[in-house]
Write a protein that holds these residues in place. Sequence first.
Motif, PDB file in Angstrom:
ATOM      1  N   VAL A  62      51.934  38.928  31.572  1.00  0.00           N
ATOM      2  CA  VAL A  62      52.624  40.195  31.297  1.00  0.00           C
ATOM      3  C   VAL A  62      51.903  41.327  32.018  1.00  0.00           C
ATOM      4  O   VAL A  62      52.515  42.157  32.701  1.00  0.00           O
ATOM      5  CB  VAL A  62      52.671  40.466  29.776  1.00  0.00           C
ATOM      6  N   MET A  63      50.572  41.335  31.885  1.00  0.00           N
ATOM      7  CA  MET A  63      49.811  42.405  32.524  1.00  0.00           C
ATOM      8  C   MET A  63      49.972  42.365  34.035  1.00  0.00           C
ATOM      9  O   MET A  63      50.034  43.403  34.683  1.00  0.00           O
ATOM     10  CB  MET A  63      48.322  42.295  32.151  1.00  0.00           C
TER      11      MET A  63
ATOM     12  N   ILE B  22      53.161  44.091  34.867  1.00  0.00           N
ATOM     13  CA  ILE B  22      53.066  45.538  34.660  1.00  0.00           C
ATOM     14  C   ILE B  22      52.213  46.175  35.757  1.00  0.00           C
ATOM     15  O   ILE B  22      52.595  47.158  36.387  1.00  0.00           O
ATOM     16  CB  ILE B  22      52.461  45.845  33.277  1.00  0.00           C
TER      17      ILE B  22
ATOM     18  N   GLY C 144      53.511  48.655  38.526  1.00  0.00           N
ATOM     19  CA  GLY C 144      52.936  49.993  38.459  1.00  0.00           C
ATOM     20  C   GLY C 144      52.296  50.379  39.763  1.00  0.00           C
ATOM     21  O   GLY C 144      52.564  51.438  40.329  1.00  0.00           O
ATOM     22  N   VAL C 145      51.464  49.478  40.258  1.00  0.00           N
ATOM     23  CA  VAL C 145      50.735  49.789  41.474  1.00  0.00           C
ATOM     24  C   VAL C 145      51.691  49.864  42.662  1.00  0.00           C
ATOM     25  O   VAL C 145      51.519  50.658  43.578  1.00  0.00           O
ATOM     26  CB  VAL C 145      49.628  48.736  41.698  1.00  0.00           C
TER      27      VAL C 145
ATOM     28  N   GLY D 248      33.944  46.711  26.306  1.00  0.00           N
ATOM     29  CA  GLY D 248      35.076  46.968  27.179  1.00  0.00           C
ATOM     30  C   GLY D 248      35.199  48.445  27.498  1.00  0.00           C
ATOM     31  O   GLY D 248      35.367  48.836  28.650  1.00  0.00           O
TER      32      GLY D 248
ATOM     33  N   ALA E 192      34.917  50.520  31.051  1.00  0.00           N
ATOM     34  CA  ALA E 192      35.942  51.453  31.506  1.00  0.00           C
ATOM     35  C   ALA E 192      35.352  52.841  31.737  1.00  0.00           C
ATOM     36  O   ALA E 192      35.612  53.480  32.751  1.00  0.00           O
ATOM     37  CB  ALA E 192      37.061  51.527  30.481  1.00  0.00           C
TER      38      ALA E 192
ATOM     39  N   ILE F  38      37.136  51.594  42.029  1.00  0.00           N
ATOM     40  CA  ILE F  38      38.541  51.800  41.624  1.00  0.00           C
ATOM     41  C   ILE F  38      38.967  53.242  41.897  1.00  0.00           C
ATOM     42  O   ILE F  38      40.076  53.477  42.363  1.00  0.00           O
ATOM     43  CB  ILE F  38      38.796  51.380  40.159  1.00  0.00           C
ATOM     44  N   ILE F  39      38.073  54.203  41.659  1.00  0.00           N
ATOM     45  CA  ILE F  39      38.433  55.591  41.941  1.00  0.00           C
ATOM     46  C   ILE F  39      38.703  55.762  43.440  1.00  0.00           C
ATOM     47  O   ILE F  39      39.698  56.371  43.851  1.00  0.00           O
ATOM     48  CB  ILE F  39      37.295  56.547  41.510  1.00  0.00           C
TER      49      ILE F  39
ATOM     50  N   ILE G 150      42.011  54.145  44.314  1.00  0.00           N
ATOM     51  CA  ILE G 150      43.174  54.935  43.886  1.00  0.00           C
ATOM     52  C   ILE G 150      43.431  56.029  44.912  1.00  0.00           C
ATOM     53  O   ILE G 150      44.558  56.273  45.331  1.00  0.00           O
ATOM     54  CB  ILE G 150      42.949  55.539  42.489  1.00  0.00           C
TER      55      ILE G 150
ATOM     56  N   MET H  84      43.142  47.663  43.636  1.00  0.00           N
ATOM     57  CA  MET H  84      43.528  48.164  42.316  1.00  0.00           C
ATOM     58  C   MET H  84      44.054  47.034  41.444  1.00  0.00           C
ATOM     59  O   MET H  84      43.659  46.904  40.280  1.00  0.00           O
ATOM     60  CB  MET H  84      44.621  49.228  42.461  1.00  0.00           C
TER      61      MET H  84
ATOM     62  N   TYR I   3      41.217  44.714  40.476  1.00  0.00           N
ATOM     63  CA  TYR I   3      40.335  45.335  39.481  1.00  0.00           C
ATOM     64  C   TYR I   3      40.964  45.252  38.100  1.00  0.00           C
ATOM     65  O   TYR I   3      40.326  44.851  37.126  1.00  0.00           O
ATOM     66  CB  TYR I   3      40.090  46.797  39.863  1.00  0.00           C
ATOM     67  N   LEU I   4      42.241  45.617  38.035  1.00  0.00           N
ATOM     68  CA  LEU I   4      42.904  45.616  36.726  1.00  0.00           C
ATOM     69  C   LEU I   4      42.990  44.214  36.142  1.00  0.00           C
ATOM     70  O   LEU I   4      42.766  44.009  34.948  1.00  0.00           O
ATOM     71  CB  LEU I   4      44.302  46.228  36.848  1.00  0.00           C
TER      72      LEU I   4
ATOM     73  N   VAL J 142      41.429  42.929  32.628  1.00  0.00           N
ATOM     74  CA  VAL J 142      42.210  42.252  31.588  1.00  0.00           C
ATOM     75  C   VAL J 142      41.507  40.961  31.183  1.00  0.00           C
ATOM     76  O   VAL J 142      41.310  40.676  29.996  1.00  0.00           O
ATOM     77  CB  VAL J 142      43.639  41.945  32.085  1.00  0.00           C
TER      78      VAL J 142
ATOM     79  N   PHE K 197      38.486  41.661  29.122  1.00  0.00           N
ATOM     80  CA  PHE K 197      38.801  42.067  27.751  1.00  0.00           C
ATOM     81  C   PHE K 197      39.190  40.866  26.896  1.00  0.00           C
ATOM     82  O   PHE K 197      38.786  40.757  25.744  1.00  0.00           O
ATOM     83  CB  PHE K 197      39.933  43.100  27.760  1.00  0.00           C
TER      84      PHE K 197
END
Lengths: 325, 303
Positions: free
Chosen positions: A18-19, A22, A26-27, A255, A259, A277-278, A281, A289, A292-293, A297, A300
Motif C-alpha cells: 500500500v505504501m 502511495i 505521490g512522488v 522511528g 525522522a 532526503i532534503i 526533494i 525519495m 528513502y520512504l 516504512v 518502522f
Amino acid sequence: MTVFMVRRLMQSVVVLLVMSVIVFLGVFAIGNPVDILISPDADQMERERAIKALGLDLPIWEQYFVFLANAARGDLGRSFVFNEPALRLIFERMPATLELAGTAVVMSLVIGIPLGLYAGLRPQAATSKGIMAGSIVGFSLPTFWQGLMLIMVFAVMLGWLPSTGRGQVATFLGIKSSLFTSDGLAHVILPAFNLALGNAALIIRLTRAGVRESLLQDYVKFARAKGLSNQRVVGVHVFKNILIPLVTVIGLEIGGLIAFAVVTESIFAWPGMGKLIIDSINQLDRPVMVAYLMMIVLLFIAINLVVDILYSAIDPRVRLQDVKG
Amino acid sequence: MTAPLVTLVPPPKIETPFRRLVSEFMESPLAVVGLVVLTIILLVAIFAPLISPQNPYDLAKLDILDSRLQPGSKSMDGMTFWLGTDGQGRDMLSGIFYGLRTSLAVGVFSGICAMMVGMAAGLAAAYFGGRVETLIMRLVDLQLSFPTILIALILLAVLGQGIGKIILALVIVQWAYYARTIRGTALVERRREYVEAAVCLGLSKPRIIFGHILPNCMPPMIVIGTVQVASAIALEATLSFLGIGLPITEPSLGLLIANGFEYLLSGKYWISFFPGIALLVTIVSINLVGDQLRDVLNPRLRK
C-alpha cells in the motif's frame, strides 16, 4: 508465537505494498524531472533518448510495475542526480543516521530515567517541580531552534565542541562509526543531545507517572512490609513495572528520532539519510525519495515488531496472539 | 409542584459546570500564567500592525545601513531597535510581531480545519461502524505510525510552497489524532441512555450525531486541540526553517530563525534568538494551558 509472527509478516507485506503505491503516486506527482536533468539546450533527439533511458516515457502504471519488479530484486532505481543505485546511496548514509539516533536514545535514557525516578519518588520536592517544569520546556522547544542555540553556546561562544560534520570515522568490528574516535565523539555530542532532549523530557514524564502509580500498588506495600530495602523496592519492583510503557514509547520514538534527524542533520551538516532526503526533494530526485520512504516504512515495521516481542518478554501477561478484527 | 420548591431555596452561587471548570483551572498558578501569556501573545498577533514600531515588509522603510545592528542600538533616523535588526535592516521586534501573526494564524486555522475533518471522520466511523469504520481507522492507524514531520515533508514536496498548501499539509497530518480520539469517545457516548432516548423520540440521525453525541465528545477534543495547535505551530516553523514551508513573502517565526542561521556563527545571535524565544513562549504557554485543561476536563480525575 509463530502464528503471530507469520500474521504480522503478512500484514507488513500488505502495508509495504500500500505504501509503495502511495509513495510512488505521490512522488510521481512532483514536477517533471526531465526539465531538471536534461540541459535546456539539448535537442529533441537527445531529450527523447534521455527520457527513454530513465524509463519516463512509459505510462505511470507501467512505471509502477517496473518499479515493483525491480524493488523485489532489491533495486529501487538509480538516482537521477548521482547516477548511482538509490538504495546504495541510502545504505551509505544510513549508518550515520542510525549512529546519531542510537546515541540520542542512550542519552535520553541516561538523562530521563534518573530524573523521572527522582521526581516520582519525591513529588513535592522543589527539585522535582523544577524537573517537571523543565520537561515541559524540553518538549516544547522546537528542535531546530534548540539546535541553533546549542551551536551558539557550545560552538561559537564557548568553543568547546565542533558544530558541523561527523568528524573522524574509525572501523571497529567491521562497523564504521565516529563513536570510536575522540574527534568523532566530540562531533556527535551536540547533534545527539539536540535530538535527545525532547525524548528525555518525555521519558522523565513517563517514568514519574509510572513511579507514582506503582508506589500505591499493593505489591509495593507488600515488599515494604517484607522489610526490603528501599533500593530493592524501587530498583526491582517499581522499576520493572515502569519498563512497559517505557519500552513502547522508546520503540515508537526511535522511528520519530530517525525522522526528526532530518532537522538535526541539516543544522549540524551531519551526512546522514535525512540530509539526503532534503537534498533529493529539492532536486526532484524521485528514485532516492521513493527508496528513502520505502526504507523508512520497512524500518518502522521492523521496530514495531521488535517492540511487540520485547513487550511479551518484559510483561508475561501479554501473550502474542493474533487479535481478531 | 417541583418548580417552586427549587426556587424557594436559591443557593447563594449556582455551581454551573462552567464555573466549576474555571475555578478548577485557577487552582494551578502555572496554568494561569500560561493563559495570561497566551492572551497577551494573541493580542500582540492580532494588533501587530498597530503596535509594531515599523512595518517590516515595507521595503521603502528599511535602510540597509541599519542591518545587523545589536539589540538596543539606534537607527539612522533615531528609532531604537530594542531587539536589533536582521540582514536587511529590519527591526526584529516588528518582525517578530508580524511573524507571530502568521505563525498563530496558520497554526490555529489548520487546527480548526483538522478538527473538523477529524471529527467528521471519527463520528462517521463510530456511528456507522462496519466497513466505513474499518477503512477510516486503518487509514488513521497507518498515518499515525509515521512521524508527522515525514508526512509533512513529503506532502510539501508534492504540493509545493504556499500558505494554503502548508495549511493543507498540516490538516492532512493532524486530522487522524482528532479522528481517533473522537471515535473512542463517541463509541462510549453512543451507548448512553440519552442517545437511546433520542432514538426513541424519533430524532433524525444527523440531529442525534451533531446535536446529542457531538457536544458530549467535546471535552477531549478541546484538550487534543490545544496540544495539536502547539505542535502545528512548531511543525510549520520547522518546515519553514528547512525552506519548504511558508514563502518569504509571508514570513513566520521559523523563517526569521532560518534567516539568522547564517549570522549565528559570527556571533550575531539576536536574529535567531529572539524569534525563537517568541516561538518557545507561545508553545510553552499553549502546552501549560492544555495540560491543566486535560486535568480539569478529565472525568476520571473529577472529585
